[in-house]
Design a protein around this motif. Structure first.
Motif, PDB file in Angstrom:
ATOM      1  N   MET A   1      50.866  51.047  71.595  1.00 53.07           N
ATOM      2  CA  MET A   1      51.208  49.678  71.884  1.00 53.07           C
ATOM      3  C   MET A   1      52.467  49.276  71.125  1.00 53.07           C
ATOM      4  O   MET A   1      52.684  49.719  70.009  1.00 53.07           O
ATOM      5  N   THR A   2      53.226  48.423  71.761  1.00 52.46           N
ATOM      6  CA  THR A   2      54.418  47.920  71.086  1.00 52.46           C
ATOM      7  C   THR A   2      54.026  46.801  70.121  1.00 52.46           C
ATOM      8  O   THR A   2      52.916  46.274  70.169  1.00 52.46           O
TER       9      THR A   2
ATOM     10  N   GLU B   1      50.933  41.915  68.739  1.00 49.63           N
ATOM     11  CA  GLU B   1      50.952  40.511  68.331  1.00 49.63           C
ATOM     12  C   GLU B   1      50.243  39.630  69.353  1.00 49.63           C
ATOM     13  O   GLU B   1      49.493  38.719  68.997  1.00 49.63           O
ATOM     14  N   ASN B   2      50.456  39.914  70.639  1.00 44.52           N
ATOM     15  CA  ASN B   2      49.780  39.155  71.703  1.00 44.52           C
ATOM     16  C   ASN B   2      48.274  39.391  71.669  1.00 44.52           C
ATOM     17  O   ASN B   2      47.491  38.450  71.837  1.00 44.52           O
TER      18      ASN B   2
ATOM     19  N   THR C   1      45.329  36.625  71.013  1.00 43.47           N
ATOM     20  CA  THR C   1      44.225  36.446  71.950  1.00 43.47           C
ATOM     21  C   THR C   1      42.883  36.607  71.247  1.00 43.47           C
ATOM     22  O   THR C   1      41.958  35.822  71.466  1.00 43.47           O
ATOM     23  N   LEU C   2      42.774  37.630  70.406  1.00 45.29           N
ATOM     24  CA  LEU C   2      41.536  37.848  69.665  1.00 45.29           C
ATOM     25  C   LEU C   2      41.217  36.669  68.753  1.00 45.29           C
ATOM     26  O   LEU C   2      40.054  36.251  68.641  1.00 45.29           O
ATOM     27  N   LYS C   3      42.239  36.112  68.117  1.00 41.43           N
ATOM     28  CA  LYS C   3      42.028  34.956  67.240  1.00 41.43           C
ATOM     29  C   LYS C   3      41.525  33.758  68.040  1.00 41.43           C
ATOM     30  O   LYS C   3      40.617  33.041  67.597  1.00 41.43           O
TER      31      LYS C   3
ATOM     32  N   LYS D   1      41.090  43.830  62.643  1.00 43.15           N
ATOM     33  CA  LYS D   1      41.447  44.689  61.515  1.00 43.15           C
ATOM     34  C   LYS D   1      42.245  45.903  61.996  1.00 43.15           C
ATOM     35  O   LYS D   1      43.294  46.240  61.430  1.00 43.15           O
ATOM     36  N   GLU D   2      41.772  46.540  63.069  1.00 42.39           N
ATOM     37  CA  GLU D   2      42.468  47.708  63.620  1.00 42.39           C
ATOM     38  C   GLU D   2      43.861  47.331  64.127  1.00 42.39           C
ATOM     39  O   GLU D   2      44.835  48.059  63.886  1.00 42.39           O
ATOM     40  N   CYS D   3      43.953  46.221  64.825  1.00 42.86           N
ATOM     41  CA  CYS D   3      45.249  45.785  65.362  1.00 42.86           C
ATOM     42  C   CYS D   3      46.226  45.466  64.231  1.00 42.86           C
ATOM     43  O   CYS D   3      47.407  45.824  64.315  1.00 42.86           O
ATOM     44  N   ASN D   4      45.742  44.799  63.194  1.00 42.82           N
ATOM     45  CA  ASN D   4      46.615  44.486  62.057  1.00 42.82           C
ATOM     46  C   ASN D   4      47.085  45.745  61.345  1.00 42.82           C
ATOM     47  O   ASN D   4      48.226  45.822  60.892  1.00 42.82           O
ATOM     48  N   GLN D   5      46.217  46.753  61.250  1.00 46.11           N
ATOM     49  CA  GLN D   5      46.615  48.015  60.654  1.00 46.11           C
ATOM     50  C   GLN D   5      47.687  48.691  61.499  1.00 46.11           C
ATOM     51  O   GLN D   5      48.657  49.220  60.962  1.00 46.11           O
TER      52      GLN D   5
END
Length: 60
Positions: free
Chosen positions: A1-2, A7-8, A12-14, A49-53
């Protein structure tokens, strides 16, 4: 993923987390069981957590 896609997805998750948290509060206020809702929130937290990593590893 870019970086932009991550970030998108995080945004969305938030939003989903906040919406579900509100739903859970409504359920609690009328004495309903919220275990399933809590599990969904935990899953979202893990995905965040995974996305932020992944985002931390993306080049700026």
């Amino acid at each position: 993923m870019t970086k932009a896609e991550l970030e998108n997805k995080i945004a969305t998750l938030k939003m989903d987390y906040i919406r579900i948290q509100g739903d859970m509060e409504k359920l609690e206020s009328v004495g309903r069981n919220v275990e399933a809702t809590e599990r969904v929130l935990i899953q979202i937290e893990e995905e965040l957590k995974e996305c932020n990593q992944q985002l931390a590893k993306c080049p700026s």
